[in-house]
Design a protein around this motif. Structure first.
Motif, short mmCIF file in Angstrom:
data_model
loop_
_atom_site.label_atom_id
_atom_site.label_comp_id
_atom_site.label_asym_id
_atom_site.label_seq_id
_atom_site.Cartn_x
_atom_site.Cartn_y
_atom_site.Cartn_z
N GLU A 162 -66.07 -28.38 24.12
CA GLU A 162 -66.88 -28.18 22.98
C GLU A 162 -65.85 -27.79 21.74
N THR A 163 -64.81 -27.05 22.24
CA THR A 163 -64.14 -26.69 21.11
C THR A 163 -63.17 -28.02 20.87
N ALA A 164 -62.53 -28.61 21.73
CA ALA A 164 -61.92 -29.66 21.35
C ALA A 164 -62.62 -30.70 20.44
N ALA A 165 -63.86 -30.87 20.89
CA ALA A 165 -64.71 -31.97 20.21
C ALA A 165 -64.98 -31.59 18.82
N LYS A 166 -65.12 -30.09 18.57
CA LYS A 166 -65.18 -29.68 17.19
C LYS A 166 -64.15 -29.44 16.51
N ASP A 191 -52.33 -25.94 23.97
CA ASP A 191 -52.13 -24.09 24.00
C ASP A 191 -52.83 -23.33 23.19
N THR A 192 -53.21 -23.83 21.97
CA THR A 192 -54.43 -23.19 21.54
C THR A 192 -55.56 -23.03 22.38
N TYR A 193 -56.24 -24.23 23.01
CA TYR A 193 -57.40 -23.75 23.95
C TYR A 193 -56.94 -22.72 24.97
N ASN A 194 -55.79 -23.19 25.73
CA ASN A 194 -55.50 -21.95 26.64
C ASN A 194 -55.64 -20.76 26.07
N GLU A 195 -55.03 -20.60 24.92
CA GLU A 195 -54.88 -19.00 24.50
C GLU A 195 -56.20 -18.41 24.33
N LEU A 234 -64.63 -18.84 14.08
CA LEU A 234 -64.02 -19.80 15.15
C LEU A 234 -63.07 -20.63 14.93
N SER A 235 -63.09 -21.33 13.90
CA SER A 235 -62.15 -22.37 13.24
C SER A 235 -60.97 -21.55 12.74
N THR A 236 -61.10 -20.46 11.94
CA THR A 236 -59.85 -19.54 11.80
C THR A 236 -59.06 -19.04 12.77
N PHE A 237 -60.01 -18.40 13.85
CA PHE A 237 -59.47 -18.06 14.84
C PHE A 237 -58.49 -19.00 15.42
N LEU A 238 -59.04 -19.99 15.70
CA LEU A 238 -58.24 -21.38 16.44
C LEU A 238 -57.04 -21.60 15.59
N GLY A 239 -57.26 -21.67 14.24
CA GLY A 239 -56.36 -22.29 13.51
C GLY A 239 -55.09 -21.19 13.49
N LYS A 240 -55.45 -20.00 13.36
CA LYS A 240 -54.40 -18.87 13.61
C LYS A 240 -53.45 -18.96 14.66
N ILE A 241 -54.13 -19.31 15.76
CA ILE A 241 -53.25 -19.42 17.06
C ILE A 241 -52.63 -20.59 17.14
N THR A 242 -53.12 -21.72 16.59
CA THR A 242 -52.52 -22.91 16.30
C THR A 242 -51.18 -22.73 15.59
N ARG A 243 -51.41 -22.18 14.47
CA ARG A 243 -50.45 -21.80 13.50
C ARG A 243 -49.32 -21.21 13.96
N ARG A 244 -49.59 -19.96 14.77
CA ARG A 244 -48.63 -19.27 15.39
C ARG A 244 -47.77 -19.83 16.20
N LEU A 245 -48.61 -20.67 17.12
CA LEU A 245 -47.80 -21.37 18.35
C LEU A 245 -46.87 -22.42 17.50
N SER A 246 -47.46 -23.27 16.60
CA SER A 246 -46.77 -24.26 16.22
C SER A 246 -45.31 -23.69 15.47
N ILE A 247 -45.64 -22.58 14.52
CA ILE A 247 -44.19 -21.83 14.18
C ILE A 247 -43.35 -21.47 15.13
N ASP A 248 -43.80 -20.63 16.32
CA ASP A 248 -43.01 -20.35 17.41
C ASP A 248 -42.11 -21.93 17.99
N LYS A 249 -42.94 -22.63 18.20
CA LYS A 249 -42.35 -23.86 18.65
C LYS A 249 -41.53 -24.51 17.71
N PHE A 250 -41.51 -24.52 16.38
CA PHE A 250 -40.81 -24.93 15.40
C PHE A 250 -39.41 -23.99 15.59
#
Lengths: 185, 316
Positions: A20-24, A49-53, A66-82
């Protein structure tokens, strides 16, 4: 499905929560990741990775947005990856530009890797963002939180490019002043 | 502290703020921003009424064709978009009031994206609609502006002529429609679907009634602005536009002027920024005045030109 129900699925440890998270929110998270990483595969990896976290952190968390919660995770993971990827400075995407622009706010490269200072910095930055007038706040966050390109911001707000750049410049100046005032050198 | 630290700190910004950043409240086009503007609009309306009355009397007295010349049809070069003029436009001595149907066509949907406000006399009054109507000419970005407080319209946004010297002529010859521009340099007439010389003359005549600068001669126009500004600024002074300053690049900006760099044109200004380099044109030769406008930039310079500019900066 509404966010509350999705969060409830996480709490029930139902794998349907991920679906459901992925769908939305896949598009939303992907757009954040891609703005930072400028690479499809890396962006997709960050989203997964965001879904996993999210799976690992809900519970105990029960995010109100929820959107911001996921967005923050994505953002942090992406910055780390970068950072990990340590791409060439001019390697493309919005990240190098965003980093360059934020350089304006920094008085020197010294100091601060300590958790305390990080936390304090977060508080100061948060207070700063909240203090901004509505439009400036939105434009600032679009650029430095969502890492939107200037072009995208122009379209969103129906502003000219120069207006957006001008607004961002002034906001960075304000941030810089505040950081200096708060003792961040 | 590193810039990464700020990026990471931003991750803890209030959730509501982050969420709301993506919900935009679009400004309402054409709202008056200042009471001064409101008064200005009222005066403009009054002037318009006055001029229309004068013209009506003039037409009656001279037995002019009551229908006046017709606005030429939109050419094949143009889109179906027509001009949205809320208070009419004067062509050939006749005031054309907006056609509702055509005005309705000139919406964001069929013209293009609103790219920002345009300012006349440092007052934001209009919204700029960018759209493309000239095929394959490499100069695709034009604008059309529904006018809220006058009958003026504005076209030409990021038009980049190939020839500096003749860029106005270039514009006039290729424009699908020339429109009247408010008091501004080159503030003569602009076209929407190419109008005839007679019609343009009529516009100029109309402008003269309003006391607006009006000429098709670039030198005369330069002279107009020379006269206009020579007493207003000191020699060599840089006049920074009030609407936004010169924060073009968002970074620290270095401004320099130089002569004879491109095609021997001496009224060219170079705006050198840390992150890019642009040219803009608004130097009134002899007046010692440089006008920099936030929204206007022209060519991106070649490496060779940049090198030359850097050399000039070193000299300074």
């Amino acid at each position: 499905m509404d966010d509350k129900s999705i969060v409830e699925l996480y709490w029930q440890r139902s794998e349907q929560a991920i679906t459901e998270t992925a769908a939305k929110y896949e598009k939303y998270c992907y757009s954040i990741a891609h703005s930072i990483l400028n690479n499809n595969e890396d962006a997709e990896e960050s989203v997964n990775d965001t879904y996993n976290e999210a799976w690992d952190t809900i519970p105990p968390h029960r995010p109100s947005i929820l959107s911001t919660f996921l967005g923050k995770i994505t953002r942090r993971l992406s910055i780390d990856k970068f950072r990990h990827r340590n791409a060439a400075k001019r390697g493309g995407g919005e990240m190098p530009l965003v980093l360059d622009e934020l350089q304006d706010c920094i008085a020197s490269d010294k100091n601060i890797e300590q958790e305390y200072e990080k936390k304090r910095l977060s508080e100061v930055v948060n207070a700063f963002v909240i203090s901004l007038p509505e439009i400036e706040q939105k434009v600032f966050l679009c650029r430095y939180w969502y890492m939107d390109s200037i072009e995208v911001i122009c379209k969103q707000f129906e502003f000219s490019e120069s207006k957006v750049k001008s607004m961002l410049y002034r906001t960075r100046e304000k941030l810089r002043d505040m950081l200096v005032k708060e003792g961040f050198q | 502290m590193t810039n990464y630290a700020i990026l990471e700190a931003l991750n803890n910004v209030d959730d509501e703020c982050v969420k709301n950043a993506k919900t935009t409240t679009i400004k309402t086009p054409g709202k008056f921003k200042t009471s001064g503007l409101r008064w200005g609009a009222m005066v403009a309306c009054f002037c318009l009424l006055l001029v229309v009355s004068i013209m009506a009397v003039y037409q009656i007295q001279n037995g002019a064709d009551p229908n006046g010349p017709t606005i030429p049809p939109v050419t094949n070069n143009t889109s179906d978009s027509q001009l949205s003029v809320e208070q009419g436009i004067c062509v050939g001595g006749k005031l054309y009031m907006p056609d509702t149907e055509l005005s309705e066509k000139a919406t964001k949907e069929n013209i293009g994206v609103v790219v920002g406000p345009v300012s006349f006399d440092n007052k934001t009054t209009l919204d700029v609609y960018a759209y493309e109507y000239l095929p394959n000419d490499g100069k695709t970005s034009r604008v059309i502006v529904p006018v809220k407080d006058s009958f003026y319209v504005y076209s030409f946004y990021s038009y980049m002529p190939n020839d500096n010297e003749n860029w106005i002529i270039d514009l006039l010859s290729q424009a699908a429609y020339v429109e009247i521009r408010d008091v501004n340099y080159y503030g003569t007439a602009t076209v929407y679907s190419k109008i005839s010389d007679n019609e343009l003359d009529a516009i100029i005549e109309f402008l003269s009634l309003l006391g607006e600068p009006h000429t098709r001669n670039e030198n005369e126009l330069d002279q107009y602005y020379f006269d206009k500004f020579k007493n207003q600024f000191k020699e060599g002074e840089i006049w920074i536009s009030e609407d936004g300053g010169i924060s073009l690049g968002g970074n620290q900006t270095v401004i320099n002027k130089f002569d004879d760099l491109v095609n021997g044109e001496s009224r060219i200004i170079v705006v050198v920024m840390e992150d890019s380099t642009y040219l803009t044109y608004h130097y009134f030769e002899g007046a010692g005045v440089i006008r920099l406008e936030d929204f206007g930039y022209g060519y991106i310079l070649t490496e060779e030109q940049i090198e030359k500019i850097n050399h000039l900066i070193d000299l300074i």
